[in-house]
Design a protein around this motif. Sequence first.
Motif, PDB file in Angstrom:
ATOM      1  N   ARG A   1      -1.599  -3.267   6.672  1.00  0.00           N
ATOM      2  CA  ARG A   1      -2.612  -3.119   7.724  1.00  0.00           C
ATOM      3  C   ARG A   1      -1.975  -3.172   9.117  1.00  0.00           C
TER       4      ARG A   1
ATOM      5  N   SER B   1       0.220  -1.346   1.118  1.00  0.00           N
ATOM      6  CA  SER B   1      -0.592  -2.441   0.585  1.00  0.00           C
ATOM      7  C   SER B   1      -2.013  -1.914   0.398  1.00  0.00           C
ATOM      8  N   ARG B   2      -2.811  -2.684  -0.327  1.00  0.00           N
ATOM      9  CA  ARG B   2      -4.201  -2.265  -0.473  1.00  0.00           C
ATOM     10  C   ARG B   2      -4.922  -2.333   0.870  1.00  0.00           C
TER      11      ARG B   2
ATOM     12  N   GLN C   1      -0.652   2.775  -3.334  1.00  0.00           N
ATOM     13  CA  GLN C   1      -0.886   1.317  -3.373  1.00  0.00           C
ATOM     14  C   GLN C   1       0.024   0.593  -4.368  1.00  0.00           C
ATOM     15  N   ILE C   2       0.622  -0.479  -3.866  1.00  0.00           N
ATOM     16  CA  ILE C   2       1.507  -1.306  -4.699  1.00  0.00           C
ATOM     17  C   ILE C   2       0.843  -2.667  -4.869  1.00  0.00           C
TER      18      ILE C   2
ATOM     19  N   THR D   1      -3.440  -4.266  -8.521  1.00  0.00           N
ATOM     20  CA  THR D   1      -4.336  -3.165  -8.907  1.00  0.00           C
ATOM     21  C   THR D   1      -3.750  -1.813  -8.474  1.00  0.00           C
TER      22      THR D   1
ATOM     23  N   SER E   1       1.201  -8.752   4.931  1.00  0.00           N
ATOM     24  CA  SER E   1       1.185 -10.222   5.018  1.00  0.00           C
ATOM     25  C   SER E   1       1.846 -10.880   3.807  1.00  0.00           C
TER      26      SER E   1
ATOM     27  N   GLN F   1      -1.702 -10.692  -4.530  1.00  0.00           N
ATOM     28  CA  GLN F   1      -1.958  -9.448  -5.274  1.00  0.00           C
ATOM     29  C   GLN F   1      -0.955  -8.353  -4.890  1.00  0.00           C
ATOM     30  N   HIS F   2      -0.422  -8.416  -3.676  1.00  0.00           N
ATOM     31  CA  HIS F   2       0.611  -7.441  -3.298  1.00  0.00           C
ATOM     32  C   HIS F   2       1.947  -7.837  -3.944  1.00  0.00           C
TER      33      HIS F   2
ATOM     34  N   ASN G   1       7.560  -8.407  10.123  1.00  0.00           N
ATOM     35  CA  ASN G   1       6.204  -8.874  10.428  1.00  0.00           C
ATOM     36  C   ASN G   1       6.250  -9.654  11.734  1.00  0.00           C
TER      37      ASN G   1
END
Length: 321
Positions: free
Chosen positions: A211, A236-237, A250-251, A254, A269, A273-274, A288
């Motif tokens: 993001r 990322s999602r 997407q990695i 999911t 971040s 889940q990532h 970052n």
Amino acid sequence: MKRNVLVIADLRGNQLRNVTFETLGAAHAIADGGTVAAAVIGHEISALAQTLGEYGAQQVYVVDHPELAQYIPDAYVAAVSQVMQAFAANVVLFAHSAMGRDVAPLLAAKHKAGQISDIIHVELAGDDVLFTRPIYAGKAFMKVKAAGDLVFATVRPNNLPMPEHVDATATVTSITYEVPEKVRTRVREVVKKASTGVDLSEAKIIVSGGRGVKSAEGFKPLTELAEVLGAAVGASRGACDAGYCDYSMQIGQTGKVVTPDLYIACGISGAIQHLAGMSNSKVIVAINKDPEAPIFKVADYGIVGDLFEIVPALTQEVRKV
Ligand code: FAD
């Protein structure tokens, strides 16, 4: 204990994906001196048989038919089952790809056999084969052994070592595909999306945006860095949900699971889940602007700063090499 192991080749546009060779390596460990066979299923694919022999398949079964040009579940279940009539396999291995994830459990159900998904390691323990697979989004690993005389399993790409290329020739058998009575789906059209040409799940280097890239346009510096590195671009999602990029990038839990040699996370971040999709990368670089971002806990190298300054600077440096 000797076993017959069958590897179903994983193709991308009629080319063998590296995971097929990695799976052949695992097949030899499982076979324990038994026979390792491979099957290549598709249309106009018979030329691939030779290559499978050079990476360890002792026997190769070719199922070539126009109906098999695209993956169709019912057709592939029939094709693999027809190969299994010619080769009495104890273990049937697929890549943990879109095709393998779908067809392996279907076959396991049809043959009333076990199914083990996403294996990253195999070992022999007495008369058993132990398959290691990640659980809890990669936080822990489970060793599974199959009960019964037949098991299906899928192998995570880019995890197991590539076997050596040898000057060997396999026995090649052509299987006449018998069109099953019921084929419930048909591929009418394939619409290809623009891509960098580097397959994300097999890429050695991935530049990934979150993001923090702030817009679709914000991916441009990442794409430039990827180009000079010969890398694939992931996301990322958070970035996908925000509409900055396509979900195919997407990695994560999911999305796709990747294990490149180098993963460069930009403006991500590091949500659990990532991490589930990339924490097994060999070297992780995180960029970052928040020094407290959780991604730094898994990173081998961390750069605290603005990705819009750091990524172009990196690209410039790599261009000099
Ligand atoms: P954020 O968490 O918003 O992080 C953005 C980061 O960018 C921040 O750390 C910020 O400091 C940094 N930043 C901002 N501007 C800059 C700049 N200029 N320079 C440098 N850094 C900057 N997520 C996945 O990724 N993959 C999955 O598969 C996935 N599956 C999920 C499944 C479930 C069931 C659920 C509930 C969630 C899933 N998520 C998944 C979402 C996940 O929880 C996070 O919401 C998501 O990963 C956050 O994406 P992000 O890191 O890009 O965004």
